[in-house]
Design an enzyme around this catalytic site. Structure first.
Site, mmCIF file in Angstrom:
data_model
loop_
_atom_site.group_PDB
_atom_site.id
_atom_site.type_symbol
_atom_site.label_atom_id
_atom_site.label_comp_id
_atom_site.label_asym_id
_atom_site.label_seq_id
_atom_site.Cartn_x
_atom_site.Cartn_y
_atom_site.Cartn_z
ATOM 1 N N CYS A 112 0.849 -1.182 0.000
ATOM 2 C CA CYS A 112 0.000 0.000 0.000
ATOM 3 C C CYS A 112 0.890 1.239 0.000
ATOM 4 O O CYS A 112 1.734 1.392 0.885
ATOM 5 C CB CYS A 112 -0.909 0.006 1.216
ATOM 6 S SG CYS A 112 -1.952 1.477 1.302
ATOM 7 N N ASP A 153 -1.202 -5.136 0.092
ATOM 8 C CA ASP A 153 -2.492 -5.236 -0.572
ATOM 9 C C ASP A 153 -2.468 -6.575 -1.300
ATOM 10 O O ASP A 153 -1.525 -6.874 -2.027
ATOM 11 C CB ASP A 153 -2.690 -4.106 -1.587
ATOM 12 C CG ASP A 153 -2.915 -2.760 -0.915
ATOM 13 O OD1 ASP A 153 -3.499 -2.736 0.183
ATOM 14 O OD2 ASP A 153 -2.515 -1.743 -1.498
ATOM 15 N N GLU A 211 -5.243 1.048 -8.999
ATOM 16 C CA GLU A 211 -5.582 1.733 -10.251
ATOM 17 C C GLU A 211 -4.362 1.904 -11.161
ATOM 18 O O GLU A 211 -4.498 1.968 -12.379
ATOM 19 C CB GLU A 211 -6.217 3.098 -9.948
ATOM 20 C CG GLU A 211 -7.557 2.994 -9.254
ATOM 21 C CD GLU A 211 -7.490 2.769 -7.734
ATOM 22 O OE1 GLU A 211 -8.554 2.739 -7.098
ATOM 23 O OE2 GLU A 211 -6.378 2.638 -7.171
ATOM 24 N N GLU A 220 4.328 -18.314 -21.025
ATOM 25 C CA GLU A 220 4.667 -19.427 -20.139
ATOM 26 C C GLU A 220 4.218 -19.072 -18.718
ATOM 27 O O GLU A 220 4.576 -18.018 -18.193
ATOM 28 C CB GLU A 220 6.181 -19.640 -20.193
ATOM 29 C CG GLU A 220 6.663 -20.836 -19.437
ATOM 30 C CD GLU A 220 8.172 -20.938 -19.502
ATOM 31 O OE1 GLU A 220 8.676 -21.570 -20.434
ATOM 32 O OE2 GLU A 220 8.826 -20.354 -18.620
ATOM 33 N N SER A 221 3.429 -19.931 -18.096
ATOM 34 C CA SER A 221 2.834 -19.609 -16.789
ATOM 35 C C SER A 221 3.876 -19.462 -15.682
ATOM 36 O O SER A 221 3.697 -18.654 -14.769
ATOM 37 C CB SER A 221 1.779 -20.646 -16.403
ATOM 38 O OG SER A 221 2.350 -21.931 -16.323
#
Length: 132
Positions: free
Chosen positions: A40, A49, A84, A65-66
């Site tokens: 944060c 967060d 945001e 590739e994951s």
């Protein structure tokens, strides 16, 4: 775009790299995670967060590739960033792989804080009427 990360130990200096691999035909891909964390920016100290993340894209000629995606996401743990801004940064990083990928969208849902759940998307698909 880098060397394949699957099946090998990856050094921390590689964590910010998204690796792609070729595919035979375009496919729709969605990644989901409940493990994305950032700090944060409004609270001193370590106030994480935690987000649920969804990344959707069309793999046109290459897919992500994951393992490289997961390691890239861990780089945000020490960054101070508002949701945001984070949603745009995530989107733009994946969209930078165009034309290998297309139709990138990112959704973040921040864990409840102060009784409020925050959801942000980029790009925004909300179209307001002219009278709103």
């Amino acid at each position: 775009m880098g060397d394949d990360m699957l099946g090998r130990e990856v050094g921390q200096e590689e964590y910010g790299t998204l690796v792609t691999f070729p595919i035979a035909a375009p496919v729709s891909v969605q990644f989901f995670s409940k493990e994305l964390q950032a700090l944060c920016p409004a609270v001193p100290g370590v106030q994480p967060d935690i987000y649920e993340l969804a990344i959707s894209y069309t793999a046109v000629t290459h897919a992500i590739e994951s393992k490289s995606l997961k390691l890239w996401l861990t780089t945000y743990r020490d960054q101070r960033i508002f949701a945001e801004h984070l949603v745009i940064e995530l989107h733009d990083h994946v969209a930078a792989l165009e034309p290998m990928v297309a139709d990138v969208s990112v959704r973040l849902e921040q864990n409840i804080r102060g009784g409020i759940v925050t959801v942000v998307r980029h790009p925004s698909f909300m179209h307001l009427r002219k009278d709103q």
